[in-house]
Design an enzyme around this catalytic site. Structure first.
Site, PDB file in Angstrom:
ATOM      1  N   THR A 128       5.699   3.878   4.273  1.00  9.65           N
ATOM      2  CA  THR A 128       5.346   3.218   2.780  1.00  9.65           C
ATOM      3  C   THR A 128       6.151   2.505   2.198  1.00  9.65           C
ATOM      4  O   THR A 128       6.347   3.058   0.946  1.00  9.65           O
ATOM      5  CB  THR A 128       4.404   4.605   2.574  1.00  9.65           C
ATOM      6  OG1 THR A 128       4.686   5.293   1.990  1.00  9.65           O
ATOM      7  CG2 THR A 128       2.804   5.141   3.630  1.00  9.65           C
ATOM      8  N   CYS A 129       6.669   1.975   2.518  1.00 13.99           N
ATOM      9  CA  CYS A 129       7.971   1.254   1.708  1.00 13.99           C
ATOM     10  C   CYS A 129       7.932  -0.133   1.784  1.00 13.99           C
ATOM     11  O   CYS A 129       6.470  -0.413   1.152  1.00 13.99           O
ATOM     12  CB  CYS A 129       9.070   0.889   2.718  1.00 13.99           C
ATOM     13  SG  CYS A 129       9.421   2.310   3.951  1.00 13.99           S
ATOM     14  N   THR A 130       8.826  -0.371   0.295  1.00 16.03           N
ATOM     15  CA  THR A 130       9.013  -1.869  -0.275  1.00 16.03           C
ATOM     16  C   THR A 130       9.885  -2.578   0.463  1.00 16.03           C
ATOM     17  O   THR A 130      11.186  -1.852  -0.209  1.00 16.03           O
ATOM     18  CB  THR A 130       8.517  -1.524  -1.299  1.00 16.03           C
ATOM     19  OG1 THR A 130       7.890  -1.113  -1.931  1.00 16.03           O
ATOM     20  CG2 THR A 130       8.598  -3.646  -2.223  1.00 16.03           C
ATOM     21  N   ASN A 141      12.938   0.045  -0.820  1.00 17.16           N
ATOM     22  CA  ASN A 141      12.595   1.421  -0.736  1.00 17.16           C
ATOM     23  C   ASN A 141      12.000   2.067   0.341  1.00 17.16           C
ATOM     24  O   ASN A 141      11.298   1.604   1.136  1.00 17.16           O
ATOM     25  CB  ASN A 141      11.605   1.673  -2.161  1.00 17.16           C
ATOM     26  CG  ASN A 141      12.604   1.791  -3.424  1.00 17.16           C
ATOM     27  OD1 ASN A 141      13.595   1.907  -3.062  1.00 17.16           O
ATOM     28  ND2 ASN A 141      12.035   1.814  -4.572  1.00 17.16           N
ATOM     29  N   ASN A 182       3.053  -2.708   2.331  1.00 21.30           N
ATOM     30  CA  ASN A 182       2.098  -2.185   4.044  1.00 21.30           C
ATOM     31  C   ASN A 182       0.806  -2.734   4.357  1.00 21.30           C
ATOM     32  O   ASN A 182      -0.106  -2.767   5.066  1.00 21.30           O
ATOM     33  CB  ASN A 182       2.225  -1.045   3.996  1.00 21.30           C
ATOM     34  CG  ASN A 182       3.663  -0.030   3.749  1.00 21.30           C
ATOM     35  OD1 ASN A 182       4.071   0.479   2.768  1.00 21.30           O
ATOM     36  ND2 ASN A 182       4.643  -0.031   4.566  1.00 21.30           N
TER      37      ASN A 182
END
Length: 342
Positions: A109-111, A127, A273
């Site tokens: 569940t990233c950025t 991240n 996401n």
């Protein structure tokens, strides 16, 4: 590190980032031997991680064991042999090693952010967030220089025991980060995908791309044209004007190219996401909006590693699930920064 520590003021979180170990992996060695100088240093931490994975993904263990028993049929070279070597070096079952190599990439569940600054420089940050398992993943996060003939072919922010790549750069060529696409039926997705012998785990496709691609455009084409085990977002940065894109990829086909376009004022992409252009879902925690607001406040004329670090440290963009932050500029490969977040 000092720059990130100095960011402890509203609206960013205060954490104390740590710099993980950095290692050289010799690609000239046989695949079974490549990780032998790295993984034994983390034997206990990797074992703890695998014990936790087994608890969370108990329903998928029979599938994992089946794949391990027929490894060469489902996992392409050289990755199957690298996993065998890791299994021996850690004195762990091959099934345990296979498990982490298939499951890490399914619950990210990233950025990820790619952008072009006022001078035409291309920047990339991400991240890496992982629900439930972050505390253990922090202990096995490392930076690896994959070398051939004594020269770095590519560098990856990765986890001990994982042979794919989810964040990395090829010096003076391009960088890639992978974000997961929310999928509540991820184990079913994996099972169906494994029956497709043309499909690859996402991290293996990314590493193949670092091995073979020599340009931004070739990278985008490779990521687009290969079936994968799961849906994903690939953020790709190059070294030339306008070379920044998010590729939205379903398992079997391309869904979308989202290129920056500085002539129209679109100088960055912020990808979490969910598909861009859709309403921000509740589970996103406003990461997209908050990162966008931070970039707009900084502006194209003031982008550097410290500025990107501040964006990745905004509350909710940085969360309790964040395992690491990586900051990259493919045209300045020696300046790559990997910080484990706490």
């Amino acid at each position: 590190l000092a720059a990130v520590l100095s960011l402890c003021s509203t609206p960013v979180f205060c954490d104390v980032p740590t710099i993980p170990g950095r290692y050289i992996l010799n690609l000239d060695l046989p695949p079974e031997q490549r990780w032998n100088d790295i993984v034994p240093k983390y034997k206990e931490a990797v074992k703890d991680m695998h014990d936790l994975l087994e608890d969370f993904f108990e329903d998928g263990l029979a599938l994992i064991d089946f794949v391990a028993s027929e490894l060469d049929q489902y996992i392409p070279a050289p990755y199957a042999d690298e996993m065998r070597g890791i299994s021996l070096a850690l004195n762990m079952s091959l099934g345990e090693v296979v498990m982490s190599n298939l499951l890490y990439e399914l619950q990210m569940t990233c950025t990820s952010i790619v952008l072009e600054d006022q001078k035409g420089g291309i920047w990339h940050s991400r991240n890496f967030d992982y629900a439930y398992l972050g505390s253990k993943l922090r202990d096995i996060t490392i930076l690896v220089d994959f070398q051939r003939g004594g020269q770095t072919a590519y560098t990856a922010a990765t986890f001990v025991g994982y042979v794919g790549i989810l964040s990395g750069q090829k010096p003076n060529k391009f960088s890639i980060t992978v974000n997961g696409k929310n999928d509540e039926e991820f184990l079913l997705t994996l099972l169906v995908a494994l029956l497709d012998n043309k499909a690859k785990p996402i991290g293996f496709l990314t590493r193949d791309t670092f091995e073979k691609a020599e340009s931004f455009q070739e990278t985008v084409e490779m990521l687009t044209d290969t079936d994968t085990l799961a849906d994903a977002y690939f953020a790709v940065a190059g070294i030339k004007d306008q070379e920044a894109v998010v590729v939205t990829k379903s398992r079997l086909q391309l869904a979308d190219y989202w290129y920056i376009n500085t002539t129209q004022g679109h100088w960055y992409d912020v990808q979490t996401n969910y598909d861009h252009g859709l309403p921000e879902p509740f589970g996103d925690m406003n990461k997209t909006r908050l990162a966008t607001e931070a970039l707009d406040k900084i502006g194209r004329g003031h982008i550097d590693f410290d500025a990107l670090g501040s964006v990745m440290s905004v509350e909710n963009v940085l969360s309790h699930m964040t395992v690491y932050t990586v900051l990259m500029n493919p045209s300045q490969p020696d300046l790559i920064k990997l910080l484990v977040r706490h």
